[in-house]
Design a protein around this motif. Structure first.
Motif, PDB file in Angstrom:
ATOM      1  N   TYR A   1       0.932  -1.478  -0.127  1.00  0.00           N
ATOM      2  CA  TYR A   1       0.176  -0.251  -0.081  1.00  0.00           C
ATOM      3  C   TYR A   1       1.023   1.345   0.221  1.00  0.00           C
ATOM      4  O   TYR A   1       0.834   2.295  -1.100  1.00  0.00           O
ATOM      5  N   ASP A   2       2.178   0.622   1.306  1.00  0.00           N
ATOM      6  CA  ASP A   2       3.168   2.820   0.748  1.00  0.00           C
ATOM      7  C   ASP A   2       3.877   2.718  -0.526  1.00  0.00           C
ATOM      8  O   ASP A   2       3.272   3.597  -0.864  1.00  0.00           O
ATOM      9  N   ARG A   3       4.032   1.248  -1.010  1.00  0.00           N
ATOM     10  CA  ARG A   3       5.239   1.541  -2.672  1.00  0.00           C
ATOM     11  C   ARG A   3       4.166   1.675  -3.605  1.00  0.00           C
ATOM     12  O   ARG A   3       3.954   2.617  -4.448  1.00  0.00           O
ATOM     13  N   VAL A   4       2.637   1.934  -3.912  1.00  0.00           N
ATOM     14  CA  VAL A   4       1.470   2.330  -4.228  1.00  0.00           C
ATOM     15  C   VAL A   4       0.731   3.624  -4.463  1.00  0.00           C
ATOM     16  O   VAL A   4       1.338   3.809  -5.513  1.00  0.00           O
ATOM     17  N   GLN A   5       1.398   3.349  -2.976  1.00  0.00           N
ATOM     18  CA  GLN A   5       0.690   5.371  -2.916  1.00  0.00           C
ATOM     19  C   GLN A   5       2.321   6.493  -3.450  1.00  0.00           C
ATOM     20  O   GLN A   5       1.951   7.666  -3.867  1.00  0.00           O
ATOM     21  N   GLU A   6       2.190   5.777  -2.820  1.00  0.00           N
ATOM     22  CA  GLU A   6       4.699   6.187  -3.555  1.00  0.00           C
ATOM     23  C   GLU A   6       4.916   6.662  -4.631  1.00  0.00           C
ATOM     24  O   GLU A   6       5.396   7.315  -5.003  1.00  0.00           O
ATOM     25  N   PHE A   7       4.150   5.117  -5.508  1.00  0.00           N
ATOM     26  CA  PHE A   7       5.031   5.336  -6.509  1.00  0.00           C
ATOM     27  C   PHE A   7       3.539   4.600  -7.897  1.00  0.00           C
ATOM     28  O   PHE A   7       4.070   3.819  -8.069  1.00  0.00           O
ATOM     29  N   PRO A   8       2.284   5.251  -7.887  1.00  0.00           N
ATOM     30  CA  PRO A   8       1.809   4.885  -8.808  1.00  0.00           C
ATOM     31  C   PRO A   8       1.394   4.443  -9.566  1.00  0.00           C
ATOM     32  O   PRO A   8       1.137   3.532  -9.831  1.00  0.00           O
ATOM     33  N   ASP A   9       2.958   4.753 -10.293  1.00  0.00           N
ATOM     34  CA  ASP A   9       3.005   4.663 -11.874  1.00  0.00           C
ATOM     35  C   ASP A   9       3.549   3.299 -11.724  1.00  0.00           C
ATOM     36  O   ASP A   9       4.093   2.817 -13.334  1.00  0.00           O
ATOM     37  N   VAL A  10       4.199   2.661 -11.008  1.00  0.00           N
ATOM     38  CA  VAL A  10       4.520   1.762 -11.490  1.00  0.00           C
ATOM     39  C   VAL A  10       3.773   0.222 -11.135  1.00  0.00           C
ATOM     40  O   VAL A  10       2.941   0.254  -9.844  1.00  0.00           O
ATOM     41  N   GLU A  11       3.833  -0.531 -12.247  1.00  0.00           N
ATOM     42  CA  GLU A  11       2.788  -1.479 -12.136  1.00  0.00           C
ATOM     43  C   GLU A  11       2.591  -2.589 -11.174  1.00  0.00           C
ATOM     44  O   GLU A  11       2.338  -2.946 -11.211  1.00  0.00           O
ATOM     45  N   VAL A  12       3.510  -2.793 -11.851  1.00  0.00           N
ATOM     46  CA  VAL A  12       3.917  -4.566 -10.770  1.00  0.00           C
ATOM     47  C   VAL A  12       3.764  -4.100  -9.358  1.00  0.00           C
ATOM     48  O   VAL A  12       2.896  -5.167  -8.678  1.00  0.00           O
ATOM     49  N   TYR A  13       3.817  -2.650  -8.256  1.00  0.00           N
ATOM     50  CA  TYR A  13       3.439  -2.819  -6.977  1.00  0.00           C
ATOM     51  C   TYR A  13       1.552  -2.863  -6.715  1.00  0.00           C
ATOM     52  O   TYR A  13       1.230  -3.774  -6.152  1.00  0.00           O
ATOM     53  N   SER A  14       1.316  -2.284  -7.455  1.00  0.00           N
ATOM     54  CA  SER A  14       0.001  -3.003  -8.515  1.00  0.00           C
ATOM     55  C   SER A  14      -0.774  -4.281  -8.074  1.00  0.00           C
ATOM     56  O   SER A  14      -1.577  -4.610  -7.320  1.00  0.00           O
ATOM     57  N   ASP A  15       0.066  -4.744  -9.026  1.00  0.00           N
ATOM     58  CA  ASP A  15      -0.429  -6.054  -9.208  1.00  0.00           C
ATOM     59  C   ASP A  15       0.164  -7.080  -7.928  1.00  0.00           C
ATOM     60  O   ASP A  15      -1.093  -7.761  -7.477  1.00  0.00           O
ATOM     61  N   LEU A  16       1.162  -6.696  -7.590  1.00  0.00           N
ATOM     62  CA  LEU A  16       1.236  -7.157  -6.349  1.00  0.00           C
ATOM     63  C   LEU A  16       0.719  -7.150  -5.227  1.00  0.00           C
ATOM     64  O   LEU A  16       0.259  -8.057  -4.520  1.00  0.00           O
ATOM     65  N   LEU A  17      -0.004  -6.160  -4.685  1.00  0.00           N
ATOM     66  CA  LEU A  17      -1.022  -6.049  -4.223  1.00  0.00           C
ATOM     67  C   LEU A  17      -2.071  -6.677  -4.047  1.00  0.00           C
ATOM     68  O   LEU A  17      -3.134  -6.529  -3.032  1.00  0.00           O
ATOM     69  N   ILE A  18      -2.921  -6.596  -5.523  1.00  0.00           N
ATOM     70  CA  ILE A  18      -3.745  -7.371  -5.888  1.00  0.00           C
ATOM     71  C   ILE A  18      -3.792  -9.381  -5.840  1.00  0.00           C
ATOM     72  O   ILE A  18      -4.583  -9.743  -4.922  1.00  0.00           O
ATOM     73  N   TRP A  19      -2.416  -9.020  -5.967  1.00  0.00           N
ATOM     74  CA  TRP A  19      -1.672 -10.435  -5.336  1.00  0.00           C
ATOM     75  C   TRP A  19      -1.931 -11.089  -3.953  1.00  0.00           C
ATOM     76  O   TRP A  19      -3.010 -11.833  -3.896  1.00  0.00           O
ATOM     77  N   VAL A  20      -1.475 -10.202  -3.471  1.00  0.00           N
ATOM     78  CA  VAL A  20      -1.689 -10.502  -1.557  1.00  0.00           C
ATOM     79  C   VAL A  20      -2.621 -10.299  -1.469  1.00  0.00           C
ATOM     80  O   VAL A  20      -2.809 -11.190  -0.373  1.00  0.00           O
TER      81      VAL A  20
END
Length: 630
Positions: free
Chosen positions: A232-251
């Motif tokens: 969540y912290d990574r997605v907020q800090e780097f909203p354009d990094v797709e893999v963080y969003s993908d991993l967040l959905i996965w977890v």
């Protein structure tokens, strides 16, 4: 790496032609000397294997006087000296070798190890730190040093080497996998996860590898929760990094929090213009995990928001399937609801006759006709058309053949069934559908009381590629072995298997009558049975029958008998969990269901149902009703 390999590396790296020529001359001369000493080297190694380290050290000492032998005795000799505690001799030997090869990093690392093994920890610490500082600009050497430290359980020095080099070279993503492994060995889980996240950002192709590793290593709820917060912290800090969003959905899917998965997937699809693809993935997993509410919600969203994309048709079909799956788990099953579903499948097929999804819908329609409306001939006609259709994929054709075999078993024609199962088993040998066919054939042998042939199939299936098939095979195999151990003829098990076949053929009343005799210790012909070890299975089978007939109190009582009379049995946790499911999904008694799931987690923390019980308890408690939206 042997001494010669280091030497070759150095002269080639420095383009030293004269050195290469000299090395070849020495090698040719040395090979004859080595041949003379080979028997002595083998003898020294044999002494070492026998545990006579002093005798081995004496032979290695003599052999070390000829340079040609050192590449072949070095590791054994230096380790023997360390084990014997002859540190001065080890230092002298290393100094001698280092004079000839001053850049050999192996010799330098082993010198530090000597200081450490001799007890001079402060000197060893300064030495290793200086060595790391001297080589921090050389990536290859630093990796070699990290491997050395790791193999000798000097994890902190390995981490220091990699981080020092990374900082010096100003490359924060360097050595991510190496560091992740070292942090894992050290037990620093947060740092390990950070390094895997660094690795995954380097290329999106790394994401599946990282998911596989995380799934294997992060098994506790608090570990997944910690990763979720970090993402969540990574997605907020780097909203354009797709893999963080993908991993967040996965977890969140790993936690079975499908509402949270949907919130993130919805944003992901919008941000990266994926036309609802990630939302579809969440819906499919939610449906597989029997979270019908969230699956239906997601499919409706896709139908509404992506009605001009290919996902629209799949979501439309997915919504019907979700209703069907819910119907199959709502007891007793309503015939009117089944007819409504059949009508919806027909409409879908008529509306999209040339679409591949219509073929899938036809298979589902046939299943409802056969299993709930007792229209087996209608189901057979549909499946035969599906099998003959040239547009039907190999996989779907195989699944349709298995369905057709099931229907012939319903009709009491097992030979037709095994013919179809065997066709699929033969043509799809190494595929999951082929293993499924083998499992169905094993069950046929089991129903007929041929436990030996059933066991032969099951032994193969326990190594099947899909966990579900392997587990089913293991369960049936254990039931056979458990009961044959008490009754070599298997009379009680034969009675039990014949009851299961009656149930499969929807002959419920007859099955219940036979079960009543089994509970009293008699066969269907009135013959006394000596084996009562099958009684827990009898209770379990009847409990499921009663549940499907809507006789929930009777079902709960039978499940309680399993826990009371067979508390250590393999079915005890199954019975406990099913009680919770009945209170939750059939009786709608939220408080009682929560109480059972909470007790279940205390009593059976290692059960295969533990993760599901925890998720259901949290859902009933309201943990997943509101989620942060980004």
């Amino acid at each position: 790496m042997t001494n010669y390999k280091y030497y070759i590396y150095n002269i080639i790296h420095n383009n030293n032609t004269r050195g290469i020529a000299l090395f070849l001359i020495v090698l040719l001369h040395g090979s004859s000397l080595f041949a003379q000493n080979q028997s002595e080297i083998q003898l020294a190694n044999e002494y070492l294997l026998r545990g006579d380290k002093k005798k081995a050290a004496e032979l290695y000492r003599e052999l070390s006087k000829q340079d040609v032998n050192n590449s072949f005795i070095y590791n054994n000799y230096i380790n023997t000296l360390l084990d014997l505690g002859t540190y001065d001799e080890a230092q002298s030997y290393l100094k001698k070798l280092s004079k000839r090869e001053p850049d050999n990093i192996q010799y330098k690392l082993d010198m530090g190890l000597i200081y450490m093994r001799s007890g001079d920890l402060q000197k060893a610490d300064h030495y290793f730190r200086d060595l790391i500082a001297e080589n921090k600009m050389n990536v290859q050497r630093i990796k070699m040093m990290a491997e050395f430290f790791s193999s000798r359980s000097l994890i902190d020095y390995g981490i220091l080497a990699l981080t020092e080099s990374r900082n010096f070279l100003n490359n924060p993503n360097l050595f991510s996998l190496d560091l992740a492994m070292l942090y894992r060995l050290k037990g620093n889980q947060d740092e390990m996860v950070q390094e895997y996240l660094n690795y995954v950002t380097q290329t999106s192709a790394n994401i599946q590898y990282v998911k596989n590793v995380m799934q294997a290593l992060l098994t506790e709820p608090e570990e997944l929760a910690s990763l979720e917060k970090l993402l969540y912290d990574r997605v907020q800090e780097f909203p354009d990094v797709e893999v963080y969003s993908d991993l967040l959905i996965w977890v969140t899917m790993q936690q079975k929090n499908f509402y949270a998965s949907f919130v993130q997937a919805r944003a992901y699809d919008k941000r990266y213009k994926h036309d609802g693809e990630k939302s579809m993935e969440v819906a499919r997993v939610a449906l597989d995990n029997e979270d019908y509410d969230n699956a239906a919600k997601i499919y409706r969203y896709i139908i509404r928001e992506y009605n001009k994309t290919p996902n629209y048709l799949m979501a439309t079909l997915g919504l019907i399937r979700t209703r069907e799956a819910r119907l199959r788990k709502t007891y007793p099953v309503s015939t009117d609801s089944v007819k409504t579903l059949v009508s919806d499948y027909k409409k879908f097929i008529k509306q999209y006759p040339d679409n591949a999804n219509a073929l899938e819908a036809a298979r589902s329609e046939a299943s409802l006709f056969a299993n709930y409306l007792d229209q087996k001939d209608s189901a057979i006609i549909i499946l035969n058309k599906l099998i003959a259709n040239p547009r039907t994929s190999t996989y779907l054709r195989s699944k349709a053949k298995l369905d057709l075999g099931d229907i012939y078993l319903l009709k009491g024609e097992p030979w037709e069934s095994t013919l179809l199962y065997s066709q699929v088993e033969k043509t799809q040998k190494e595929n999951p559908v082929g293993y499924e066919a083998k499992l169905k054939n094993a069950k046929l042998f089991y129903y007929k009381g041929d436990f030996r042939l059933a066991q032969e199939h099951l032994d193969i299936l326990k190594e099947a590629t899909t966990r579900e098939i392997a587990n089913d095979a293991l369960d049936l195999s254990m039931r056979i072995k458990e009961n044959i151990a008490f009754d070599s003829v298997g009379e009680a098990l034969k009675e039990y298997a014949s009851v299961e076949l009656l149930l499969y053929q929807n002959k419920t009343d007859e099955a219940l009558q036979r079960l009543e005799k089994l509970k009293q210790g008699y066969s269907s012909t009135g013959k006394p049975l000596t084996n009562q070890s099958i009684l827990d299975d009898v209770y379990w089978l009847e409990a499921n029958i009663r549940m499907k007939r809507g006789e929930f109190e009777n079902s709960l009582a039978l499940l309680q008998k399993i826990q009371t009379e067979f508390p250590q049995d393999i079915l005890a946790d199954d019975a406990f969990f099913l009680q919770g499911e009945i209170y939750e999904r059939q009786l709608r008694n939220k408080e009682k269901a929560m109480e059972i799931y909470r007790e279940f987690l205390n009593k059976y923390p290692g059960s295969v149902y533990a993760a599901e019980a925890r998720k259901r308890y949290r859902t009933l408690r309201g943990d997943f009703t509101e989620q942060p939206q980004l």
